[in-house]
Design an enzyme around this catalytic site. Structure first.
Site, PDB file in Angstrom:
ATOM      1  CE1 TYR A   1      -4.578  -0.947   0.891  1.00 41.12           C
ATOM      2  CE2 TYR A   1      -3.266  -2.946   0.877  1.00 41.12           C
ATOM      3  CZ  TYR A   1      -4.490  -2.320   0.826  1.00 41.12           C
ATOM      4  OH  TYR A   1      -5.626  -3.072   0.701  1.00 41.12           O
TER       5      TYR A   1
ATOM      6  CE  LYS B   1       2.857 -18.148  -0.883  1.00 36.47           C
ATOM      7  NZ  LYS B   1       2.130 -19.430  -0.702  1.00 36.47           N
TER       8      LYS B   1
ATOM      9  CG  ASP C   1      -7.463  -5.021   2.257  1.00 37.41           C
ATOM     10  OD1 ASP C   1      -8.553  -4.869   2.845  1.00 37.41           O
ATOM     11  OD2 ASP C   1      -7.250  -4.607   1.109  1.00 37.41           O
TER      12      ASP C   1
END
Length: 326
Positions: free
Chosen positions: A118, A164, A220
């Protein structure tokens, strides 16, 4: 207590009006002032976050935000969402708390809010390709990690760190920092979970998790998945907190311009966001619990159309107010 409201776009003004009615009915000394934000502010000033609005937010004790986004700005160079991203960065509200409550479900996702994709570099190249950069510093990860551990300690002593790390270098750094900080919290059991696995488990067995801490984009997505296990985005609230200064409290849902002005919007998520404001900004956990209970009761007796009922935005707020007064 000074609260700045940013009604924003679409159904934002409607759910914000319901929230202000409830705030006015509580035994709390509050002063509420409204400022333009999002698409409404672009129409008025050309800027989704006017400087006067930003200064009012900085001076407030809390910010209550409705929703932003309008189809007319899709693909435009100036968009309502740019105001939201800038507001988060300017107030440094790095800890986004997204609780999910429902039958047997009590999950809190702690999302890092001012880093990652973001806030990374992005753009288009001459060859037509595009890029978005995901970047984190150890200090950014450490402060959200500590917030996650503290909250997990207050809850059930379990923290799942979602990343991840099998693919992304930022996730490998994330896992290293979480492991290091975790050594300072021997009373909290830390587990590392890959984000794809976490998404699957939230759908299959949402009670498996208690508190999740994760980076911006993963948080999110996962918080919306979690909301789907307990009734949808119309019930999902959030609190975005800094280490000092005002927090931003807002429903997770979007501006839903297709139903704006029809009285169909479910204000439950906004009212639950008010409860988070009472808990985290006003220091009123008793009032927060009472409001949460009133919203839960109203969801049973006066559901809105998205939940199969017929209650309007205003009549749902009436039902909440009746229960608060009882």
């Amino acid at each position: 207590m000074r609260i700045v409201t940013l009604p924003g776009d679409g159904i934002g003004p409607e759910v914000t009006a319901a929230a202000v009615r409830v705030l006015d009915a509580l035994p709390l000394d509050v002063r509420v002032e409204e400022h333009p934000f999002g698409g409404a502010a672009i129409h008025a000033t050309g800027n989704p976050l006017p400087e006067a609005t930003l200064e009012a937010c900085r001076a407030a004790d809390a910010v209550l935000l409705g929703a932003v986004g309008l189809p007319e700005f899709d693909g435009a160079s100036v968009r309502p969402e740019q105001g939201l991203i800038r507001l988060r960065g300017e107030l440094d509200v790095y800890a986004n708390l997204r609780p999910t409550r429902g039958p047997g479900i009590d999950l809190l996702i702690v999302r890092e809010l001012v880093g990652g994709l973001y806030f990374g570099a992005s753009g288009r190249r001459d060859d037509g390709s595009a890029y978005d950069t995901c970047e984190y510093s150890p200090a950014q990860i450490e402060r959200i990690a500590r917030r996650g551990f503290e909250l997990a300690r207050e809850r059930r002593g379990r923290l799942a760190s979602v990343d991840k790390a099998n693919v992304m270098e930022t996730s490998r750094l994330w896992r290293e920092v979480l492991t290091r900080v975790g050594a300072e919290y021997p009373d909290v059991r830390l587990e590392h979970v890959l984000v794809d696995t976490a998404g699957l488990l939230i759908v299959q067995d949402p009670v498996r998790f208690s508190t999740i801490v994760t980076e911006n984009t993963f948080g999110d997505i996962l918080s919306d998945v979690a909301a789907g296990t307990s009734g949808g985005l119309g019930l999902a609230a959030s609190a975005s907190l800094a280490d000092g200064g005002p927090g931003v409290f807002e429903p997770v849902h979007g501006s839903a311009p297709d139903i704006a002005g029809q009285g169909l919007a479910n204000p439950a998520a906004m009212l639950r966001s008010v409860a988070l404001l009472l808990r985290h900004a006003a220091g009123e956990p008793g009032l927060a619990a009472a409001l949460d209970e009133a919203v839960d009761d109203a969801l049973e007796s006066a559901p809105t159309p998205d939940l199969g009922g017929t209650a309007t935005t205003a009549s749902f707020a009436d039902a909440v107010l009746d229960r608060i007064a009882a």
